[in-house]
Design a protein around this motif. Structure first.
Motif, PDB file in Angstrom:
ATOM      1  N   HIS A   1       0.690  -1.405  -0.291  1.00  0.00           N
ATOM      2  CA  HIS A   1       0.307   0.049  -0.297  1.00  0.00           C
ATOM      3  C   HIS A   1       1.355   1.075   0.289  1.00  0.00           C
ATOM      4  N   LEU A   2       2.044   1.132   0.972  1.00  0.00           N
ATOM      5  CA  LEU A   2       2.582   2.444   0.679  1.00  0.00           C
ATOM      6  C   LEU A   2       3.642   3.282  -0.928  1.00  0.00           C
ATOM      7  N   LEU A   3       3.820   1.268  -1.720  1.00  0.00           N
ATOM      8  CA  LEU A   3       4.642   1.564  -2.712  1.00  0.00           C
ATOM      9  C   LEU A   3       3.677   2.322  -4.008  1.00  0.00           C
ATOM     10  N   GLN A   4       2.072   1.878  -3.817  1.00  0.00           N
ATOM     11  CA  GLN A   4       0.654   2.267  -4.800  1.00  0.00           C
ATOM     12  C   GLN A   4       0.816   3.961  -3.800  1.00  0.00           C
ATOM     13  N   ILE A   5       1.166   4.652  -3.449  1.00  0.00           N
ATOM     14  CA  ILE A   5       1.393   5.938  -3.597  1.00  0.00           C
ATOM     15  C   ILE A   5       2.570   6.820  -3.727  1.00  0.00           C
ATOM     16  N   SER A   6       3.988   5.803  -4.048  1.00  0.00           N
ATOM     17  CA  SER A   6       5.173   6.786  -3.874  1.00  0.00           C
ATOM     18  C   SER A   6       4.856   8.279  -5.855  1.00  0.00           C
ATOM     19  N   CYS A   7       5.528   9.256  -5.587  1.00  0.00           N
ATOM     20  CA  CYS A   7       5.374   9.278  -7.648  1.00  0.00           C
ATOM     21  C   CYS A   7       6.470   9.117  -7.449  1.00  0.00           C
ATOM     22  N   SER A   8       7.422   8.361  -7.328  1.00  0.00           N
ATOM     23  CA  SER A   8       8.366   7.457  -7.544  1.00  0.00           C
ATOM     24  C   SER A   8       8.461   6.173  -8.330  1.00  0.00           C
ATOM     25  N   ASP A   9       9.309   5.928  -9.484  1.00  0.00           N
ATOM     26  CA  ASP A   9       9.393   5.002 -10.332  1.00  0.00           C
ATOM     27  C   ASP A   9       9.549   3.703  -9.313  1.00  0.00           C
ATOM     28  N   THR A  10       8.474   2.892  -8.387  1.00  0.00           N
ATOM     29  CA  THR A  10       8.757   1.434  -7.716  1.00  0.00           C
ATOM     30  C   THR A  10       8.936   0.042  -8.734  1.00  0.00           C
ATOM     31  N   SER A  11       9.393   0.389  -9.881  1.00  0.00           N
ATOM     32  CA  SER A  11       9.501  -0.598 -10.313  1.00  0.00           C
ATOM     33  C   SER A  11      10.474  -2.195  -9.280  1.00  0.00           C
ATOM     34  N   ILE A  12      11.441  -1.551  -8.962  1.00  0.00           N
ATOM     35  CA  ILE A  12      12.742  -2.062  -8.628  1.00  0.00           C
ATOM     36  C   ILE A  12      12.109  -2.920  -6.671  1.00  0.00           C
ATOM     37  N   ASN A  13      11.535  -2.107  -6.216  1.00  0.00           N
ATOM     38  CA  ASN A  13      11.171  -2.301  -5.421  1.00  0.00           C
ATOM     39  C   ASN A  13       9.610  -3.174  -5.593  1.00  0.00           C
ATOM     40  N   VAL A  14       9.314  -3.043  -6.415  1.00  0.00           N
ATOM     41  CA  VAL A  14       7.859  -4.099  -6.362  1.00  0.00           C
ATOM     42  C   VAL A  14       8.691  -6.056  -6.960  1.00  0.00           C
ATOM     43  N   LEU A  15      10.018  -5.480  -7.649  1.00  0.00           N
ATOM     44  CA  LEU A  15      10.572  -6.621  -8.284  1.00  0.00           C
ATOM     45  C   LEU A  15      11.223  -7.443  -7.245  1.00  0.00           C
ATOM     46  N   VAL A  16      12.432  -6.180  -5.770  1.00  0.00           N
ATOM     47  CA  VAL A  16      12.275  -7.388  -4.654  1.00  0.00           C
ATOM     48  C   VAL A  16      11.045  -7.608  -3.802  1.00  0.00           C
ATOM     49  N   LEU A  17      10.612  -6.913  -3.623  1.00  0.00           N
ATOM     50  CA  LEU A  17       9.216  -7.521  -3.138  1.00  0.00           C
ATOM     51  C   LEU A  17       8.364  -8.842  -3.635  1.00  0.00           C
ATOM     52  N   ILE A  18       8.646  -9.018  -4.660  1.00  0.00           N
ATOM     53  CA  ILE A  18       8.568 -10.421  -5.300  1.00  0.00           C
ATOM     54  C   ILE A  18       9.259 -11.176  -4.751  1.00  0.00           C
ATOM     55  N   VAL A  19      10.718 -11.325  -5.425  1.00  0.00           N
ATOM     56  CA  VAL A  19      11.399 -12.227  -5.099  1.00  0.00           C
ATOM     57  C   VAL A  19      12.166 -12.340  -4.116  1.00  0.00           C
ATOM     58  N   VAL A  20      12.231 -11.475  -3.328  1.00  0.00           N
ATOM     59  CA  VAL A  20      12.246 -12.010  -1.749  1.00  0.00           C
ATOM     60  C   VAL A  20      11.377 -12.530  -1.371  1.00  0.00           C
ATOM     61  N   GLY A  21      10.018 -12.112  -1.077  1.00  0.00           N
ATOM     62  CA  GLY A  21       8.913 -12.900  -0.252  1.00  0.00           C
ATOM     63  C   GLY A  21       8.305 -13.955  -1.236  1.00  0.00           C
ATOM     64  N   GLY A  22       8.426 -14.073  -2.519  1.00  0.00           N
ATOM     65  CA  GLY A  22       7.985 -15.175  -3.167  1.00  0.00           C
ATOM     66  C   GLY A  22       9.204 -16.303  -2.901  1.00  0.00           C
ATOM     67  N   LEU A  23      10.443 -15.904  -2.788  1.00  0.00           N
ATOM     68  CA  LEU A  23      11.158 -16.867  -2.231  1.00  0.00           C
ATOM     69  C   LEU A  23      11.309 -17.588  -0.599  1.00  0.00           C
ATOM     70  N   LEU A  24      11.088 -16.289  -0.317  1.00  0.00           N
ATOM     71  CA  LEU A  24      11.220 -16.971   1.386  1.00  0.00           C
ATOM     72  C   LEU A  24       8.911 -17.797   1.463  1.00  0.00           C
ATOM     73  N   SER A  25       8.313 -17.704   0.883  1.00  0.00           N
ATOM     74  CA  SER A  25       6.881 -17.734   0.457  1.00  0.00           C
ATOM     75  C   SER A  25       6.883 -19.037   0.002  1.00  0.00           C
ATOM     76  N   PHE A  26       7.750 -19.361  -0.890  1.00  0.00           N
ATOM     77  CA  PHE A  26       7.614 -20.559  -1.097  1.00  0.00           C
ATOM     78  C   PHE A  26       8.288 -21.374  -0.216  1.00  0.00           C
ATOM     79  N   ILE A  27       9.943 -21.261   0.273  1.00  0.00           N
ATOM     80  CA  ILE A  27       9.952 -22.084   1.385  1.00  0.00           C
ATOM     81  C   ILE A  27       9.353 -22.476   2.238  1.00  0.00           C
ATOM     82  N   ALA A  28       8.416 -21.406   2.938  1.00  0.00           N
ATOM     83  CA  ALA A  28       8.408 -21.803   4.245  1.00  0.00           C
ATOM     84  C   ALA A  28       6.813 -22.861   4.372  1.00  0.00           C
ATOM     85  N   PHE A  29       6.309 -22.254   2.961  1.00  0.00           N
ATOM     86  CA  PHE A  29       5.077 -23.431   2.092  1.00  0.00           C
ATOM     87  C   PHE A  29       5.595 -25.240   1.763  1.00  0.00           C
TER      88      PHE A  29
END
Length: 300
Positions: free
Chosen positions: A169-197
């Protein structure tokens, strides 16, 4: 974002959520107290349960007090440093709980599939190392995401579609390019979520395979009863986070998403101790014994 623009409804919600938060804090604190003071609860399963109770108590304390303050004052705002701090601990305790549920799955696997080796495999040294790994490894994912926020600026809308600070939700209100942040969130969060799952549900594949080989229905029932509470907690947790983070926030689903977010942030930390205590004879016996001792001391 305000949960309600109606002041009377806000006061009603304040009372309801205050009672829920107090019950959450007290029930989880009671479980921690019982695990620490009752000698027959000094086993790996209750050691993990005590850590889960501390996590639930901590997670609700990150979100609930400020929300209650907002409901009471109708002042729905938060400073950026406070938002970052809240977001860090929301992510930290959330990640810790995912890893802890995985550790509890492994504990149930050893108890059912390797009962003769349980005390050797799940020694206190092993349990301590597992919990230490849970608490330490959960630190890196929120830290990486928080550090990536330094490259962003927030000059547009300051209205966040949530009642507490969360990274998507915080990334949605940024006026900068958040593509890198979204990528980091998906990669880190996705990897940890997959391992935990995988670490959470693979042990149950082995557990079900073992239980179905038991010939007697009574034996199957006893085996399933040892992991039913954990399965319910895992299902509620994963169902909530899946809906919150994977289902798009369309206008038709926004209200439902708010409801699920409230359940995830406030109700789930209360449900966990209730699910375990209502289905656990040892915890109920320990509670009765503690109350009986206290009552006897007062009479004396």
């Amino acid at each position: 974002m305000s949960l309600s623009d109606n002041q009377k409804i806000s006061y009603v919600l304040f009372i309801i959520f205050l009672l829920i938060y107090m019950m959450t804090f007290l029930t989880n604190f009671l479980i921690i107290l019982l695990v620490l003071t009752c000698a027959h609860l000094h086993t790996p399963m209750y050691f993990f349960l005590g850590n889960l109770a501390f996590l639930d108590m901590s997670y609700s304390s990150v979100t609930a007090p400020r929300m209650l303050r907002h409901l009471a004052t109708q002042h729905w705002s938060i400073s950026f440093p406070e938002c970052i701090a809240q977001m860090f601990f929301v992510m930290y305790f959330g990640t810790s709980e995912v890893f802890l549920l995985s550790s509890m799955s492994y504990d149930r696997y050893v108890a059912i599939c390797r009962p003769l080796h349980y005390s050797q495999v799940m020694s206190w040294g092993t349990c301590t190392q597992m919990v230490s790994l849970v608490w330490s490894s959960a630190f890196f994912a929120p830290l990486i995401n928080i550090l990536c926020l330094r490259r962003l600026t927030f000059c547009g809308s300051k209205f966040m579609q949530n009642f507490f600070c969360d990274l998507p939700h915080l990334l949605q209100i940024s006026c900068s390019d958040t593509s890198i942040n979204v990528l980091v969130l998906i990669v880190v969060g996705g990897l940890l979520s997959f391992i935990a799952f995988v670490a959470t549900f693979y042990p149950y594949v082995r557990i079900f395979s073992t239980v179905f080989k038991i010939r007697t229905s009574d034996g199957k029932r006893k085996a399933f009863s040892t992991c039913t509470s954990h399965l319910i907690v895992v299902f509620v947790y994963y169902a909530s986070i899946t809906f919150i983070y994977l289902v798009p926030n369309t206008s038709n689903l926004l209200t439902l998403n708010q409801v699920v977010t409230v359940i995830y942030a406030l109700i789930t930390p209360l449900l966990n101790p209730l699910i375990y205590s209502l289905r656990n004879k040892d915890l109920k016996a320990a509670l009765r014994r503690t109350l009986h001792i206290d009552g006897t001391r007062r009479l004396a």
